[in-house]
Design an enzyme around this catalytic site. Structure first.
Site, PDB file in Angstrom:
ATOM      1  CE  LYS A  41       0.702   3.656 -38.137  1.00 36.98           C
ATOM      2  NZ  LYS A  41      -0.183   4.796 -37.793  1.00 36.98           N
TER       3      LYS A  41
ATOM      4  CE  LYS B 115      -4.449   5.732 -32.588  1.00 42.34           C
ATOM      5  NZ  LYS B 115      -3.491   6.094 -33.654  1.00 42.34           N
TER       6      LYS B 115
ATOM      7  CG  ASP C 197      -5.556   8.894 -34.205  1.00 36.50           C
ATOM      8  OD1 ASP C 197      -4.655   8.495 -34.965  1.00 36.50           O
ATOM      9  OD2 ASP C 197      -6.759   8.612 -34.405  1.00 36.50           O
TER      10      ASP C 197
HETATM   11  P1  NDP Z   1      -8.131  15.133 -37.321  1.00 40.32           P
HETATM   12  O1  NDP Z   1      -9.063  15.027 -36.191  1.00 40.32           O
HETATM   13  O2  NDP Z   1      -7.145  16.237 -37.356  1.00 40.32           O
HETATM   14  O3  NDP Z   1      -8.921  15.163 -38.700  1.00 40.32           O
HETATM   15  C1  NDP Z   1      -9.770  14.122 -39.057  1.00 40.32           C
HETATM   16  C2  NDP Z   1     -10.418  14.461 -40.383  1.00 40.32           C
HETATM   17  O4  NDP Z   1     -11.106  13.315 -40.864  1.00 40.32           O
HETATM   18  C3  NDP Z   1     -11.459  15.564 -40.264  1.00 40.32           C
HETATM   19  O5  NDP Z   1     -11.535  16.247 -41.467  1.00 40.32           O
HETATM   20  C4  NDP Z   1     -12.724  14.769 -39.988  1.00 40.32           C
HETATM   21  O6  NDP Z   1     -13.915  15.450 -40.340  1.00 40.32           O
HETATM   22  C5  NDP Z   1     -12.518  13.555 -40.863  1.00 40.32           C
HETATM   23  N1  NDP Z   1     -13.217  12.403 -40.263  1.00 40.32           N
HETATM   24  C6  NDP Z   1     -12.997  11.851 -39.052  1.00 40.32           C
HETATM   25  N2  NDP Z   1     -13.841  10.845 -38.803  1.00 40.32           N
HETATM   26  C7  NDP Z   1     -14.614  10.766 -39.888  1.00 40.32           C
HETATM   27  C8  NDP Z   1     -15.689   9.925 -40.241  1.00 40.32           C
HETATM   28  N3  NDP Z   1     -16.138   8.960 -39.418  1.00 40.32           N
HETATM   29  N4  NDP Z   1     -16.239  10.117 -41.465  1.00 40.32           N
HETATM   30  C9  NDP Z   1     -15.789  11.091 -42.296  1.00 40.32           C
HETATM   31  N5  NDP Z   1     -14.778  11.926 -42.000  1.00 40.32           N
HETATM   32  C10 NDP Z   1     -14.210  11.766 -40.813  1.00 40.32           C
HETATM   33  O7  NDP Z   1      -7.368  13.723 -37.368  1.00 40.32           O
HETATM   34  P2  NDP Z   1      -5.994  13.354 -38.086  1.00 40.32           P
HETATM   35  O8  NDP Z   1      -5.829  14.122 -39.327  1.00 40.32           O
HETATM   36  O9  NDP Z   1      -4.943  13.376 -37.061  1.00 40.32           O
HETATM   37  O10 NDP Z   1      -6.247  11.809 -38.426  1.00 40.32           O
HETATM   38  C11 NDP Z   1      -6.782  11.373 -39.678  1.00 40.32           C
HETATM   39  C12 NDP Z   1      -6.404   9.931 -39.915  1.00 40.32           C
HETATM   40  O11 NDP Z   1      -4.969   9.804 -39.915  1.00 40.32           O
HETATM   41  C13 NDP Z   1      -6.888   8.934 -38.850  1.00 40.32           C
HETATM   42  O12 NDP Z   1      -7.137   7.693 -39.466  1.00 40.32           O
HETATM   43  C14 NDP Z   1      -5.680   8.781 -37.940  1.00 40.32           C
HETATM   44  O13 NDP Z   1      -5.685   7.571 -37.231  1.00 40.32           O
HETATM   45  C15 NDP Z   1      -4.554   8.826 -38.975  1.00 40.32           C
HETATM   46  N6  NDP Z   1      -3.228   9.157 -38.490  1.00 40.32           N
HETATM   47  C16 NDP Z   1      -2.999  10.302 -37.767  1.00 40.32           C
HETATM   48  C17 NDP Z   1      -1.722  10.601 -37.370  1.00 40.32           C
HETATM   49  C18 NDP Z   1      -1.408  11.865 -36.663  1.00 40.32           C
HETATM   50  O14 NDP Z   1      -0.211  12.094 -36.410  1.00 40.32           O
HETATM   51  N7  NDP Z   1      -2.343  12.716 -36.342  1.00 40.32           N
HETATM   52  C19 NDP Z   1      -0.591   9.691 -37.626  1.00 40.32           C
HETATM   53  C20 NDP Z   1      -0.932   8.556 -38.451  1.00 40.32           C
HETATM   54  C21 NDP Z   1      -2.204   8.315 -38.838  1.00 40.32           C
HETATM   55  P3  NDP Z   1     -14.844  16.075 -39.177  1.00 40.32           P
HETATM   56  O15 NDP Z   1     -14.063  17.239 -38.655  1.00 40.32           O
HETATM   57  O16 NDP Z   1     -16.098  16.451 -39.868  1.00 40.32           O
HETATM   58  O17 NDP Z   1     -15.032  15.001 -38.158  1.00 40.32           O
HETATM   59  O1  2IT Z   2      -1.702   6.560 -35.914  1.00 35.44           O
HETATM   60  C1  2IT Z   2      -0.629   7.106 -35.576  1.00 35.44           C
HETATM   61  O2  2IT Z   2       0.464   6.675 -35.944  1.00 35.44           O
HETATM   62  C2  2IT Z   2      -0.703   8.296 -34.726  1.00 35.44           C
HETATM   63  N1  2IT Z   2      -1.803   8.747 -34.411  1.00 35.44           N
HETATM   64  C3  2IT Z   2       0.552   8.933 -34.227  1.00 35.44           C
HETATM   65  C4  2IT Z   2       1.062   8.218 -33.024  1.00 35.44           C
HETATM   66  C5  2IT Z   2       2.239   8.864 -32.318  1.00 35.44           C
HETATM   67  O3  2IT Z   2       2.598   8.321 -31.273  1.00 35.44           O
HETATM   68  O4  2IT Z   2       2.800   9.855 -32.781  1.00 35.44           O
END
Ligand code: NDP
Ligand code: 2IT
Length: 444
Positions: free
Chosen positions: A113, A125, A165
């Site tokens: 990525k 990570k 994350d």
């Molecule tokens: P958050 O913690 O902000 O939100 C996660 C969301 O997903 C919540 O609604 C949560 O629900 C739900 N969730 C988490 N685990 C589970 C599970 N096991 N089953 C069902 N629902 C689940 O995280 P992010 O939005 O930051 O991350 C979401 C995804 O995006 C992840 O895969 C992460 O790796 C990816 N990501 C994040 C980035 C970032 O900048 N933050 C960048 C790139 C990718 P609940 O609150 O009920 O747990």
């Molecule tokens: O999965 C991802 O790319 C992230 N959680 C963001 C990583 C970062 O360094 O901004």
């Protein structure tokens, strides 16, 4: 037997008990098959054997004291997988499901990525099996301080720069940074996603979701379409999901559903994002409460049933393997045309193949959610310059980066004979960047 097959044959044996890592590695290796006949020098350099082993994986104890005075102990991780392209970069996840396999798969995906962003960042990570849900602010702070008391030894602006994350957002980054500064006495750009008042960047909060909206918009426009008039289902209601929903709306789409780990809401009028933000970002409540605010909205228990809703575009933005074969079949039979992965590896290998066989346009996480880490790298640049860019400047750079990624994966797919297969396109383009850097640096 081909080089890829020889490596694939040993992958389970060499990574026992690590199903998520095996899944991520298998997907990439399968994608690379067509390239390898042409490049015997990779085998000579043992490139695949090297790329599959982290440069370093740190596992540490995280003891902390809860509000009742009880001592709690969790496991901390930082997997520094590959630094060929730049300093290690990647988020920190706090979730009870965190283990070495999950950390390794996420760090491995992050390598490619980050390569796709075109910026100089390697892949890493980190995280912990700590569950932040229901914890007080004071408990979150105590945990973050203990986590950083070990992690600070291994990170630095030119070494490894963590970010957020799942379970780690602005509040946690603030506490982690405070402890880093206390321990080292250095106000360094060692974490991204920092608050705007202490070195953060505009758009980092929105970046992953916005980036997903932008790259999907590229894919739609390339086919003479747009978000206009499209129904969009988004899983999750965290950082990525909320800002994906915001961008989809700005681009003319209608978001009809969002979820959390308890279930999903369906609002045929289109989700009111202001209400979701208030519930999730401010009050830290469950998504079910949304249905109490809106007469036409319903809450349904069970998060995977969200994929039963008919839609044009599906954006899984919650977690790994949240979309399985059955869900893919239902989405396809209900007429989905586009799938964009905001989460990392949300679609199982089998479900991915279902989408590809059905001719669905599938934008894989390592391309579609790269806007977050790309904007983190922009935050690092601004931090070094000590000059911040405006919201509009960062947003424009993010749009350009996402368009660049789209072109890159589109071209790589077509050039290797797999037009519109963006799983292959992203894996090939990401791998080419990282492998060139590794080959140039010798056997290290
Ligand atoms: P958050 O913690 O902000 O939100 C996660 C969301 O997903 C919540 O609604 C949560 O629900 C739900 N969730 C988490 N685990 C589970 C599970 N096991 N089953 C069902 N629902 C689940 O995280 P992010 O939005 O930051 O991350 C979401 C995804 O995006 C992840 O895969 C992460 O790796 C990816 N990501 C994040 C980035 C970032 O900048 N933050 C960048 C790139 C990718 P609940 O609150 O009920 O747990
Ligand atoms: O999965 C991802 O790319 C992230 N959680 C963001 C990583 C970062 O360094 O901004």
């Amino acid at each position: 037997m081909s080089y890829v097959d020889k490596v694939l044959e040993k992958i389970e044996e060499k990574n026992r008990g690590e199903p998520e890592f095996i899944q991520a590695a298998t997907e990439i290796l399968e994608s690379l098959r067509p390239m390898f006949g042409l490049n015997p020098e990779y085998e000579k350099a043992a490139l695949l054997e090297r790329i599959l082993i982290p440069e370093r994986a740190i596992i540490f104890r995280v003891p902390w004291v809860d509000d009742e005075g009880k001592i709690r102990v969790h496991k901390g991780f930082r997997v520094q997988f590959n630094s060929a392209v730049g300093p290690y970069k990647g988020g920190i996840r706090f979730h009870p499901s965190v283990n070495l396999s999950v950390m390794k798969f996420l760090a491995f995906e992050q390598i490619f990525k980050n390569g796709l962003t075109g910026l100089s960042i390697g892949g890493a990570k980190g995280g912990s099996n700590f569950n932040p849900k229901g914890k007080s602010d004071n408990e979150i702070m105590s945990f973050c301080q203990s986590f950083m008391s070990e992690l600070y030894k291994y990170i630095g602006p030119d070494t490894d720069v963590p970010a957020g994350d799942i379970g780690v957002g602005g509040r946690e980054i603030g506490y982690l940074f405070g402890q880093y500064k206390k321990l080292t006495g250095i106000h360094a750009g060692v974490l991204t996603g920092a608050g705007l008042d202490f070195g953060g960047s505009y758009v980092r909060t929105e970046a992953t979701g916005y980036g997903l909206g932008y790259i999907m918009d590229n894919a739609l426009k390339a086919r003479g379409e747009s978000f206009e008039g499209k129904d969009v289902v988004i899983s999750g209601s965290g950082n990525v999901a909320i800002y994906a929903a915001e961008k989809v709306e700005q681009l003319g789409g209608k978001v009809i559903s969002m979820s959390d780990s308890s279930g999903y809401i369906h609002d045929p009028d289109g989700i009111s994002l202001a209400d979701v933000k208030q519930l999730k970002e401010v009050e830290r409540k469950r998504i079910s409460e949304y249905a109490e605010l809106k007469p036409n909205a319903e809450f349904y228990c069970g998060c995977s049933d969200i994929w039963n809703l008919p839609c044009d575009v599906a954006l899984p933005c919650a977690t790994q393997n949240e979309l399985d074969t059955k869900s893919a079949e239902t989405l396809i039979s209900n007429g989905v045309k586009y799938v964009g992965e905001g989460a990392n590896m949300p679609t199982t290998l089998e479900a991915t193949n279902k989408f590809l066989d059905a001719g669905i346009i599938l934008l894989p996480g390592k391309a579609a959610n790269a806007g977050g880490v790309a904007t983190s790298a922009l935050e690092m640049s601004q931090r070094s310059m000590r000059i911040p860019w405006t919201f509009e400047e960062v947003d424009k750079k993010l749009q350009d980066i996402m368009s660049g990624i789209y072109k890159n994966i589109d071209t790589a797919a077509a050039e290797h004979g797999f037009k519109d297969n963006y799983i292959r396109g992203a894996n090939i383009a990401g791998f080419l960047k990282v492998s060139r850097a590794m080959m140039a640096q010798g056997v290290v």
